[in-house]
Motif scaffolding. Structure first.
Motif, short mmCIF file in Angstrom:
data_model
loop_
_atom_site.label_atom_id
_atom_site.label_comp_id
_atom_site.label_asym_id
_atom_site.label_seq_id
_atom_site.Cartn_x
_atom_site.Cartn_y
_atom_site.Cartn_z
N ALA A 1 0.82 -1.21 0.00
CA ALA A 1 0.00 0.00 0.00
C ALA A 1 0.85 1.27 0.00
O ALA A 1 0.55 2.23 -0.70
CB ALA A 1 -0.94 0.00 1.20
N VAL A 2 1.93 1.28 0.79
CA VAL A 2 2.73 2.49 0.97
C VAL A 2 4.12 2.29 0.40
O VAL A 2 4.82 1.33 0.76
CB VAL A 2 2.83 2.86 2.48
N SER A 3 4.53 3.17 -0.48
CA SER A 3 5.88 3.13 -1.06
C SER A 3 6.88 3.58 0.00
O SER A 3 6.65 4.57 0.69
CB SER A 3 5.96 4.06 -2.26
N THR A 4 7.99 2.85 0.12
CA THR A 4 8.98 3.14 1.16
C THR A 4 10.38 2.84 0.65
O THR A 4 10.60 1.86 -0.05
CB THR A 4 8.71 2.27 2.41
N VAL A 5 11.34 3.70 1.04
CA VAL A 5 12.76 3.44 0.79
C VAL A 5 13.32 2.89 2.10
O VAL A 5 13.25 3.53 3.15
CB VAL A 5 13.52 4.71 0.37
N TYR A 6 13.88 1.69 2.04
CA TYR A 6 14.44 1.03 3.22
C TYR A 6 15.96 1.13 3.20
O TYR A 6 16.58 1.01 2.15
CB TYR A 6 14.04 -0.45 3.26
N TYR A 7 16.56 1.32 4.37
CA TYR A 7 18.01 1.33 4.53
C TYR A 7 18.34 0.60 5.82
O TYR A 7 17.60 0.68 6.80
CB TYR A 7 18.57 2.76 4.54
N ALA A 8 19.46 -0.13 5.84
CA ALA A 8 19.84 -0.90 7.03
C ALA A 8 20.84 -0.13 7.89
O ALA A 8 20.73 -0.12 9.11
CB ALA A 8 20.43 -2.25 6.63
N ASP A 9 21.79 0.52 7.27
CA ASP A 9 22.85 1.24 7.99
C ASP A 9 22.40 2.67 8.26
O ASP A 9 21.95 3.37 7.35
CB ASP A 9 24.13 1.23 7.14
N ALA A 10 22.53 3.11 9.50
CA ALA A 10 22.11 4.47 9.87
C ALA A 10 22.86 5.54 9.08
O ALA A 10 22.36 6.65 8.89
CB ALA A 10 22.29 4.69 11.36
N ASN A 11 24.06 5.21 8.60
CA ASN A 11 24.83 6.17 7.80
C ASN A 11 24.19 6.44 6.44
O ASN A 11 24.53 7.42 5.78
CB ASN A 11 26.27 5.67 7.60
N ASN A 12 23.28 5.58 6.02
CA ASN A 12 22.63 5.75 4.72
C ASN A 12 21.29 6.48 4.81
O ASN A 12 20.55 6.55 3.83
CB ASN A 12 22.40 4.38 4.06
N GLU A 13 20.96 7.05 5.96
CA GLU A 13 19.67 7.71 6.12
C GLU A 13 19.55 8.92 5.19
O GLU A 13 18.51 9.13 4.56
CB GLU A 13 19.45 8.15 7.57
N GLY A 14 20.60 9.71 5.07
CA GLY A 14 20.56 10.86 4.17
C GLY A 14 20.35 10.45 2.73
O GLY A 14 19.58 11.07 1.98
N ALA A 15 21.05 9.38 2.31
CA ALA A 15 20.90 8.88 0.95
C ALA A 15 19.48 8.32 0.75
O ALA A 15 18.89 8.52 -0.32
CB ALA A 15 21.93 7.80 0.67
N ALA A 16 18.93 7.66 1.76
CA ALA A 16 17.57 7.13 1.66
C ALA A 16 16.56 8.26 1.50
O ALA A 16 15.64 8.18 0.68
CB ALA A 16 17.24 6.30 2.89
N LYS A 17 16.75 9.35 2.24
CA LYS A 17 15.86 10.50 2.09
C LYS A 17 16.03 11.16 0.72
O LYS A 17 15.06 11.63 0.13
CB LYS A 17 16.12 11.52 3.21
#
Length: 172
Positions: A120-136
């Motif tokens: 239902a909801v589109s989401t970008v998933y990331y495992a490493d907290a360092n990739n949060e900016g890239a995920a956003k």
């Protein structure tokens, strides 16, 4: 002992005056102590009150003040491994979204169908907290979809799962 005295049983002395007030005072004191201990116990359990020591002057330390959480800025990271999965029944949606991401500077490694088609909801998933900016940043590229940290997709840095709420770039 004279026979005209009508005593029966053991002789007791007369009751002292004010004896009832002493019993009442002890009962009131015990009730006050129990209520006070109950209130302190509830405050301690709920952690809704802070007790300061008179010896420390009641000052708070630097550890008591919360530190602000830094805001993560969306970034484009061409070195990140990106996978885009289609979680809908729309044919070619992952490919069109991958083309859009590639145009905006992302290195898309795989475009495929997800294991379910009822997302239902589109989401970008990331495992490493360092990739949060890239995920956003990838979420912004794909139209402002949601971002979440998860260990569900460990083979890649970023995994975008497109759902029913995703606006298809090929349709306008």
């Amino acid at each position: 002992m004279p026979s005209d005295v009508a005593r029966r049983g053991a002789h007791r002395g007369p009751k002292r005056r004010g004896r009832g007030w002493i019993i009442f005072a002890w009962a009131a004191l015990a009730t006050g102590v129990l209520v006070g201990l109950g209130a302190v116990g509830l405050f301690a359990i709920n952690n809704s009150s802070t007790f300061t020591s008179t010896f420390t002057g009641g000052s708070t330390s630097a550890a008591d003040t919360p530190t602000p959480t830094p805001t993560v800025v969306p970034t484009v990271n061409p070195a990140a491994t990106v996978t885009i999965l289609n979680g809908t029944t729309t044919e070619g949606l992952a490919t069109r979204a991958g083309d859009q991401a590639t145009t905006d500077g992302w290195s898309v490694g795989a475009e495929a169908n997800a294991s379910a088609t009822d997302i239902a909801v589109s989401t970008v998933y990331y495992a490493d907290a360092n990739n949060e900016g890239a995920a956003k940043g990838l979420a912004a590229t794909l139209g402002g979809i949601a971002v979440a940290q998860s260990n569900q997709f460990l083979g890649t840095d970023l995994t975008a799962v497109l759902g029913a709420d995703y606006k298809d770039p090929g349709n306008g």
